[in-house]
Design a protein around this motif. Sequence first.
Motif: not given
Length: 372
Positions: A41-44, A74-81
């Motif tokens: 799961v990709g989460i912003y 598996r959690i993959e973190l990203d950051v909002m634009s």
Amino acid sequence: MATETVREALSKVLDPEIQRPITDLGMVKEITVDADGVVTVGIYLTVSGCPLREKITSDATAAVSTLPGVREVRIELDVMSDEQRTELRRSLRGDTDEPGIPFSRPGSLTRVYCVASGKGGVGKSSVTVNLAAAMAARGLSVGVLDADIHGHSVPRMLGVTSVPTRVEKMIMPPRANGVKVISVGMFTSGNAPVMWRGPLLHRALQQFLGEVYWGDLDVLLLDLPPGTGDIPISIAQLLPDSEILVVTTPQAAAAEVAERAGAIALQTSQRVAGVVENMSWLRLPDGSTTRLFGSGGGRTVADSLSLALGTEVPLLGQVPMDPLLGEAGDAGNPLVLSEPEAPAAVVLRGIAEKLSVRPRGLAGCRLPVSPS
């Protein structure tokens, strides 16, 4: 397993600051389900330094792990634009660039109580914190604004350990014991004093009321500084429908000063919700009681304000002295939660119930209509 099944599970995960599902906030970037039961799961995150990233990760992992057939999450973190944050702000606050104060809008269903006192040292902040915690324990959505800019103490007493997060033009308030909290103490270094005059105080209150994302509150409590100076006047202007809750001690001198704090309603047209008498009596080791500060101050204030305002101002409760009350505040664990059966906690919960029972509705609210 379909990705929609995973998305449905994630819809039960709330953003800790905004208190809305991460699926509704556009925080779910992507979902991948492998044949061997591994779900990615990709989460912003709203900002790169999100202080609650670990909680979001653990909550999302727990929600997906309960699905049948899931072997690993598996959690993959990203950051909002910047564009995504702008869209998030619009979804929460609308398209307006200049934030308004939601509690002053016609039809607002939030009950706003300004906890006031004529002088310091009467336990106003302790009353505020315990009322907020008791209301939240009753299932209400509660916020506290520490409006005592020069003498802020609410974060410590409520056990706030995190700091606000800024997303676009919104400030996300931290939560503690189920209560959203904002205070100038969260923006100063160490125990530095705040040396501001009227215009800066007014602007700070505008920011706390308008730029902070409070969400849909049932009750907002404002811990005012003692007296009738700049801040109570600004609050009356910014929140004309707010109600005053007067805190006094039984002592005649304190009661006399407390009357002035309530009598400000004559000039601001605010309603006085009632009077709380704090430090009413002390129980001694042998079981007897003594009244260190005399008696009758709360009743005197309630009767005097009733006469001056032409409407009944109730004495909501008399809170006994209890060393545990101060200890609980120092520990950041309000007495109504840490020692719910203590005499002071029982009285404070009773006052919270009286202030909470009025149902949310439009009765008495000013509506944006006019006769044709």
